[in-house]
Design a protein around this motif. Structure first.
Motif, short mmCIF file in Angstrom:
data_model
loop_
_atom_site.label_atom_id
_atom_site.label_comp_id
_atom_site.label_asym_id
_atom_site.label_seq_id
_atom_site.Cartn_x
_atom_site.Cartn_y
_atom_site.Cartn_z
N GLU A 1 0.90 -1.58 0.30
CA GLU A 1 -0.19 -0.10 0.04
C GLU A 1 0.53 0.97 -0.26
O GLU A 1 0.54 2.37 -0.74
CB GLU A 1 -0.85 -0.22 1.18
CG GLU A 1 -1.78 -1.55 0.89
CD GLU A 1 -1.22 -2.68 1.52
OE1 GLU A 1 -1.71 -3.78 1.68
OE2 GLU A 1 -0.52 -2.30 1.67
N ALA A 2 2.00 1.68 0.12
CA ALA A 2 3.17 2.15 -0.03
C ALA A 2 3.48 2.71 -0.85
O ALA A 2 3.98 3.99 -0.97
CB ALA A 2 3.67 2.06 1.45
N LEU A 3 3.47 1.97 -1.96
CA LEU A 3 3.94 2.34 -3.15
C LEU A 3 2.63 2.88 -4.45
O LEU A 3 2.13 2.66 -4.12
CB LEU A 3 4.20 1.03 -4.02
CG LEU A 3 5.54 -0.15 -3.28
CD1 LEU A 3 5.66 -1.31 -3.67
CD2 LEU A 3 6.58 0.94 -3.12
N THR A 4 3.40 3.78 -5.23
CA THR A 4 2.63 3.91 -6.06
C THR A 4 3.02 3.05 -7.64
O THR A 4 4.14 2.85 -8.31
CB THR A 4 3.52 5.59 -6.05
OG1 THR A 4 3.16 6.03 -5.33
CG2 THR A 4 2.45 5.96 -7.21
N LEU A 5 1.83 2.54 -7.52
CA LEU A 5 1.84 1.33 -8.19
C LEU A 5 1.09 2.07 -9.98
O LEU A 5 0.21 2.64 -8.82
CB LEU A 5 1.56 0.13 -8.36
CG LEU A 5 2.35 -1.48 -7.02
CD1 LEU A 5 1.79 -1.91 -6.18
CD2 LEU A 5 3.96 -1.19 -7.48
N PRO A 6 1.21 1.44 -11.27
CA PRO A 6 0.66 1.68 -12.25
C PRO A 6 -0.54 1.00 -12.36
O PRO A 6 -0.56 -0.31 -11.66
CB PRO A 6 1.42 1.61 -13.24
CG PRO A 6 2.39 0.89 -12.89
CD PRO A 6 2.91 1.10 -11.18
N GLU A 7 -1.04 1.09 -13.45
CA GLU A 7 -2.92 0.27 -13.62
C GLU A 7 -1.98 -1.62 -13.82
O GLU A 7 -0.88 -1.50 -14.47
CB GLU A 7 -3.35 0.35 -14.65
CG GLU A 7 -4.18 2.07 -14.42
CD GLU A 7 -5.06 1.82 -13.16
OE1 GLU A 7 -5.45 0.63 -13.53
OE2 GLU A 7 -5.48 2.17 -12.29
N PRO A 8 -3.25 -2.29 -13.05
CA PRO A 8 -1.91 -3.83 -13.28
C PRO A 8 -2.68 -4.22 -14.75
O PRO A 8 -3.36 -3.76 -15.13
CB PRO A 8 -3.00 -4.24 -12.56
CG PRO A 8 -4.53 -4.62 -11.89
CD PRO A 8 -3.60 -2.42 -12.20
N PRO A 9 -1.75 -5.12 -14.76
CA PRO A 9 -1.43 -5.76 -16.13
C PRO A 9 -2.58 -6.37 -17.05
O PRO A 9 -3.37 -6.38 -15.92
CB PRO A 9 -0.31 -6.30 -16.50
CG PRO A 9 0.50 -6.32 -15.21
CD PRO A 9 -0.83 -5.60 -14.36
N ALA A 10 -3.61 -6.22 -18.12
CA ALA A 10 -4.38 -6.95 -18.35
C ALA A 10 -4.16 -8.59 -18.17
O ALA A 10 -3.37 -8.57 -18.71
CB ALA A 10 -5.10 -6.94 -19.60
N GLY A 11 -5.44 -9.20 -17.48
CA GLY A 11 -5.27 -10.65 -16.96
C GLY A 11 -4.73 -10.45 -16.07
O GLY A 11 -4.35 -11.84 -15.39
N LEU A 12 -4.23 -9.88 -14.98
CA LEU A 12 -4.30 -10.47 -13.88
C LEU A 12 -4.99 -11.03 -13.13
O LEU A 12 -6.47 -10.25 -12.66
CB LEU A 12 -3.11 -8.54 -12.98
CG LEU A 12 -2.74 -9.59 -12.02
CD1 LEU A 12 -1.46 -10.14 -11.83
CD2 LEU A 12 -2.35 -8.17 -11.33
#
Length: 358
Positions: free
Chosen positions: A304-315
């Motif tokens: 939760e502390a990380l700034t993550l992009p949108e997850p890959p399709a199909g995850l």
């Protein structure tokens, strides 16, 4: 080898700092057919087997479609048999020139063609080969990427390697206009298998990570000879875009799938890899962790502390855990569905960027 590191890192910092591009979510793929007869390596691409092998898509800028299209076209082909992986490339070039003639020179200081190959797709223990229009070759083995401390093993050699270059024109002669140059490689499986951790030669349906790069310098004439335009950077054109000016991000390389079907004998579909979204998500975590550490001086201990992009399709639906360990961390991604967990596996990555199936 310090020249290699000093050359690459500033370009990487510029590209990542500007955050202008991202690598495609799905890398490019290619089905390599098994040739029934060995290829004659002379650079001419006139063996019958090559006629049945499709070309890759035209190369793009290494950063992708945020950059202008390459000035000259580049495409590649692949074949294989029980002794060799064969790679061919066609480079359109109105003025073919080269200066380096010593083996293991820093070939990208000339216009060149490059191969990057990671057999098991874990981001470590991969190969790099470069060649110029004079058929001067440089081969390297990297236990891990430069970003994780490298360094490249310059002393690594490929016994049995065959290369050939054919120039459609006259090399190093500015008085006329050339069509370009073609190149062939025969890479022995015996050597490629040294750090593959999987069968080499591969089995029908096996997939390896691979990418190709072309370095192109703007030139001018000086006393009737070609030279690079002072103060200009090289162009980097690749088969599967990286998103940044850094070829040493194996997670963005393309995929080659090996088929026992002879070239021209039938169409073979490229299989989707169900673990690719999982591994891609873990690499998003890896890059986010690096950004977090650069800002905070430590690794994050929760996702939760990380700034993550949108997850890959199909995850798939999953559980992502971060666990601190001496000098780093381990991020583990486990699909929640037991069937998916069995089919895909439980994967992890750490501060060394190596992807592992638990």
């Amino acid at each position: 080898m310090m020249r290699r590191i000093a050359f690459i890192l500033p370009a990487v910092l510029v590209a990542t700092g500007a955050a202008r591009a991202q690598a495609p979510a799905v890398p490019r793929g290619y089905v390599a057919h098994k040739t029934p007869a060995p290829i004659v390596i002379d650079g001419k691409l006139d063996d019958p087997a090559w006629q049945g092998a499709p070309w890759t898509e035209p190369f793009e800028d290494i950063e992708g479609d945020v950059r202008p299209k390459p000035r000259f076209a580049t495409r590649a082909k692949m074949l294989w048999d029980d002794q060799y992986l064969y790679v061919a490339a066609k480079l359109d070039e109105p003025h073919v020139w080269g200066t380096l003639t010593k083996h293991d020179s820093v070939i990208f200081q000339d216009n060149d063609f490059e191969i990057f190959l990671d057999p098991d797709g874990d981001n470590h223990e991969y190969y790099e080969l470069e060649i110029n229009a004079l058929n001067t070759e440089w081969d390297l083995y990297l236990p891990k990427p430069y970003r994780n401390g490298g360094p490249a093993v310059d002393a690594w050699e490929v016994p049995g390697l065959k290369t050939g270059v054919h120039v459609e024109g006259t090399i190093n002669d500015p008085r006329d206009e050339d069509k370009g140059w073609t190149v062939e490689f025969a890479l022995p499986w015996k050597v490629l298998g040294e750090h593959a951790h999987r069968p080499a030669p591969p089995k029908d349906g096996d997939q390896w990570r691979i990418n190709f790069s072309r370095v192109e310098w703007k030139h001018e004439l000086d006393g009737g000879k070609y030279r690079k335009v002072p103060g200009t950077k090289e162009d980097n054109w690749v088969w599967s875009p990286q998103g940044v000016v850094d070829m040493h991000r194996p997670e963005y390389w393309g995929i080659v799938q090996f088929s026992d079907v002879a070239p021209g004998a039938g169409t073979v579909a490229l299989r989707s890899d169900p673990s690719l979204p999982v591994r891609s998500r873990l690499m998003q975590v890896y890059h986010a962790q690096k950004a977090y550490r650069d800002k905070n001086g430590r690794w994050a201990d929760r996702a939760e502390a990380l700034t993550l992009p949108e997850p890959p399709a199909g995850l798939p639906r999953h559980e992502l855990k971060l666990e601190a360990r001496p000098g780093g961390y381990q991020a583990t991604l486990r699909p929640l569905d037991e069937g998916e967990a069995k089919a895909i596996g439980v994967w992890s990555v750490g501060e060394d960027s190596r992807l592992r199936r638990e």
